[in-house]
Design a protein around this motif. Structure first.
Motif, PDB file in Angstrom:
ATOM      1  N   ILE A   4       0.867  -1.176   0.000  1.00 45.05           N
ATOM      2  CA  ILE A   4       0.000   0.000   0.000  1.00 45.05           C
ATOM      3  C   ILE A   4       0.903   1.225   0.000  1.00 45.05           C
ATOM      4  O   ILE A   4       1.721   1.409   0.902  1.00 45.05           O
ATOM      5  N   ILE A   5       0.739   2.074  -1.009  1.00 48.58           N
ATOM      6  CA  ILE A   5       1.535   3.296  -1.126  1.00 48.58           C
ATOM      7  C   ILE A   5       0.581   4.476  -1.051  1.00 48.58           C
ATOM      8  O   ILE A   5      -0.416   4.523  -1.787  1.00 48.58           O
ATOM      9  N   THR A   6       0.884   5.423  -0.178  1.00 48.91           N
ATOM     10  CA  THR A   6       0.055   6.618  -0.050  1.00 48.91           C
ATOM     11  C   THR A   6       0.911   7.849  -0.303  1.00 48.91           C
ATOM     12  O   THR A   6       2.086   7.880   0.038  1.00 48.91           O
ATOM     13  N   ARG A   7       0.294   8.860  -0.897  1.00 43.55           N
ATOM     14  CA  ARG A   7       0.958  10.144  -1.102  1.00 43.55           C
ATOM     15  C   ARG A   7      -0.060  11.239  -0.835  1.00 43.55           C
ATOM     16  O   ARG A   7      -1.179  11.215  -1.356  1.00 43.55           O
ATOM     17  N   LEU A   8       0.357  12.210  -0.048  1.00 42.01           N
ATOM     18  CA  LEU A   8      -0.479  13.360   0.255  1.00 42.01           C
ATOM     19  C   LEU A   8      -0.076  14.498  -0.674  1.00 42.01           C
ATOM     20  O   LEU A   8       1.117  14.764  -0.858  1.00 42.01           O
ATOM     21  N   ASP A  28      -3.700  -1.015 -12.852  1.00 44.54           N
ATOM     22  CA  ASP A  28      -5.126  -1.309 -12.941  1.00 44.54           C
ATOM     23  C   ASP A  28      -5.920  -0.287 -12.133  1.00 44.54           C
ATOM     24  O   ASP A  28      -5.581   0.025 -10.988  1.00 44.54           O
ATOM     25  N   ASP A  29      -6.973   0.222 -12.733  1.00 46.89           N
ATOM     26  CA  ASP A  29      -7.851   1.197 -12.080  1.00 46.89           C
ATOM     27  C   ASP A  29      -8.336   0.709 -10.711  1.00 46.89           C
ATOM     28  O   ASP A  29      -8.511   1.505  -9.792  1.00 46.89           O
ATOM     29  N   ALA A  30      -8.564  -0.584 -10.593  1.00 39.55           N
ATOM     30  CA  ALA A  30      -9.066  -1.139  -9.333  1.00 39.55           C
ATOM     31  C   ALA A  30      -8.046  -1.012  -8.208  1.00 39.55           C
ATOM     32  O   ALA A  30      -8.409  -1.112  -7.032  1.00 39.55           O
ATOM     33  N   ASN A  31      -6.776  -0.752  -8.535  1.00 37.26           N
ATOM     34  CA  ASN A  31      -5.731  -0.637  -7.517  1.00 37.26           C
ATOM     35  C   ASN A  31      -5.364   0.798  -7.190  1.00 37.26           C
ATOM     36  O   ASN A  31      -4.420   1.054  -6.446  1.00 37.26           O
ATOM     37  N   ILE A  32      -6.110   1.751  -7.743  1.00 34.79           N
ATOM     38  CA  ILE A  32      -5.825   3.169  -7.535  1.00 34.79           C
ATOM     39  C   ILE A  32      -7.043   3.827  -6.890  1.00 34.79           C
ATOM     40  O   ILE A  32      -8.166   3.668  -7.359  1.00 34.79           O
ATOM     41  N   SER A  33      -6.793   4.570  -5.816  1.00 34.37           N
ATOM     42  CA  SER A  33      -7.854   5.348  -5.182  1.00 34.37           C
ATOM     43  C   SER A  33      -7.362   6.770  -5.005  1.00 34.37           C
ATOM     44  O   SER A  33      -6.210   6.987  -4.620  1.00 34.37           O
ATOM     45  N   GLY A  34      -8.213   7.727  -5.287  1.00 35.65           N
ATOM     46  CA  GLY A  34      -7.869   9.130  -5.098  1.00 35.65           C
ATOM     47  C   GLY A  34      -8.935   9.817  -4.267  1.00 35.65           C
ATOM     48  O   GLY A  34     -10.123   9.489  -4.362  1.00 35.65           O
ATOM     49  N   PHE A  35      -8.492  10.746  -3.454  1.00 40.79           N
ATOM     50  CA  PHE A  35      -9.408  11.467  -2.573  1.00 40.79           C
ATOM     51  C   PHE A  35      -9.131  12.956  -2.682  1.00 40.79           C
ATOM     52  O   PHE A  35      -7.992  13.388  -2.576  1.00 40.79           O
ATOM     53  N   GLY A  36     -10.191  13.712  -2.919  1.00 39.32           N
ATOM     54  CA  GLY A  36     -10.080  15.163  -2.948  1.00 39.32           C
ATOM     55  C   GLY A  36     -10.437  15.725  -1.591  1.00 39.32           C
ATOM     56  O   GLY A  36     -10.797  14.994  -0.664  1.00 39.32           O
ATOM     57  N   GLU A  64      -8.667  19.768   5.338  1.00 37.88           N
ATOM     58  CA  GLU A  64      -8.011  21.077   5.230  1.00 37.88           C
ATOM     59  C   GLU A  64      -7.671  21.432   3.785  1.00 37.88           C
ATOM     60  O   GLU A  64      -6.957  22.396   3.528  1.00 37.88           O
ATOM     61  N   GLY A  65      -8.133  20.622   2.819  1.00 38.32           N
ATOM     62  CA  GLY A  65      -7.964  20.963   1.410  1.00 38.32           C
ATOM     63  C   GLY A  65      -6.943  20.144   0.642  1.00 38.32           C
ATOM     64  O   GLY A  65      -6.725  20.392  -0.546  1.00 38.32           O
ATOM     65  N   ALA A  66      -6.302  19.178   1.265  1.00 36.42           N
ATOM     66  CA  ALA A  66      -5.299  18.357   0.579  1.00 36.42           C
ATOM     67  C   ALA A  66      -5.963  17.299  -0.295  1.00 36.42           C
ATOM     68  O   ALA A  66      -7.176  17.103  -0.237  1.00 36.42           O
ATOM     69  N   GLY A  67      -5.165  16.613  -1.083  1.00 32.10           N
ATOM     70  CA  GLY A  67      -5.610  15.473  -1.874  1.00 32.10           C
ATOM     71  C   GLY A  67      -4.759  14.271  -1.493  1.00 32.10           C
ATOM     72  O   GLY A  67      -3.644  14.421  -0.993  1.00 32.10           O
ATOM     73  N   LEU A  68      -5.273  13.080  -1.711  1.00 28.82           N
ATOM     74  CA  LEU A  68      -4.571  11.858  -1.326  1.00 28.82           C
ATOM     75  C   LEU A  68      -4.659  10.835  -2.442  1.00 28.82           C
ATOM     76  O   LEU A  68      -5.724  10.636  -3.024  1.00 28.82           O
ATOM     77  N   GLY A  69      -3.538  10.194  -2.715  1.00 30.32           N
ATOM     78  CA  GLY A  69      -3.510   9.088  -3.651  1.00 30.32           C
ATOM     79  C   GLY A  69      -3.127   7.818  -2.920  1.00 30.32           C
ATOM     80  O   GLY A  69      -2.238   7.835  -2.071  1.00 30.32           O
ATOM     81  N   VAL A  70      -3.812   6.727  -3.226  1.00 28.07           N
ATOM     82  CA  VAL A  70      -3.513   5.421  -2.632  1.00 28.07           C
ATOM     83  C   VAL A  70      -3.381   4.411  -3.777  1.00 28.07           C
ATOM     84  O   VAL A  70      -4.253   4.343  -4.647  1.00 28.07           O
ATOM     85  N   VAL A  71      -2.276   3.667  -3.762  1.00 31.91           N
ATOM     86  CA  VAL A  71      -2.063   2.625  -4.764  1.00 31.91           C
ATOM     87  C   VAL A  71      -1.832   1.308  -4.048  1.00 31.91           C
ATOM     88  O   VAL A  71      -1.055   1.237  -3.094  1.00 31.91           O
TER      89      VAL A  71
END
Length: 82
Positions: A4-8, A28-36, A64-71
């Motif tokens: 699991i890799i996360t980036r803020l 694969d799209d199923a392995n990527i999650s993004g949050f606004g 607080e307005g950040a975005g997050l990516g999870v792979v």
């Protein structure tokens, strides 16, 4: 084993751009999650595979307005995802 890799990111737009780059790298799209940006997202972040303690912290930043990516990178592909 999946890694699991996360980036803020400073914004949801930056997180979306990173997700697009991963898709272009054939993840694969199923392995990527993004949050606004938005409140109360700890549960959704946890559902993406992030541990509860980290989910709570990321949710605070999202509020607080950040975005997050999870792979969820399959074995052997974590270096490419980073």
């Amino acid at each position: 084993m999946t890694t699991i890799i996360t980036r803020l990111y400073a914004s949801g737009d930056q997180a979306a751009a990173a997700a697009t780059a991963l898709r272009d790298s054939e993840f694969d799209d199923a392995n990527i999650s993004g949050f606004g940006a938005g409140p109360d997202q700890a549960g959704a972040v946890m559902a993406a595979g992030v541990h509860q303690s980290a989910s709570d912290i990321y949710a605070r930043h999202l509020g607080e307005g950040a975005g997050l990516g999870v792979v969820r990178a399959p074995y052997g592909s974590a270096v490419t995802a980073m």
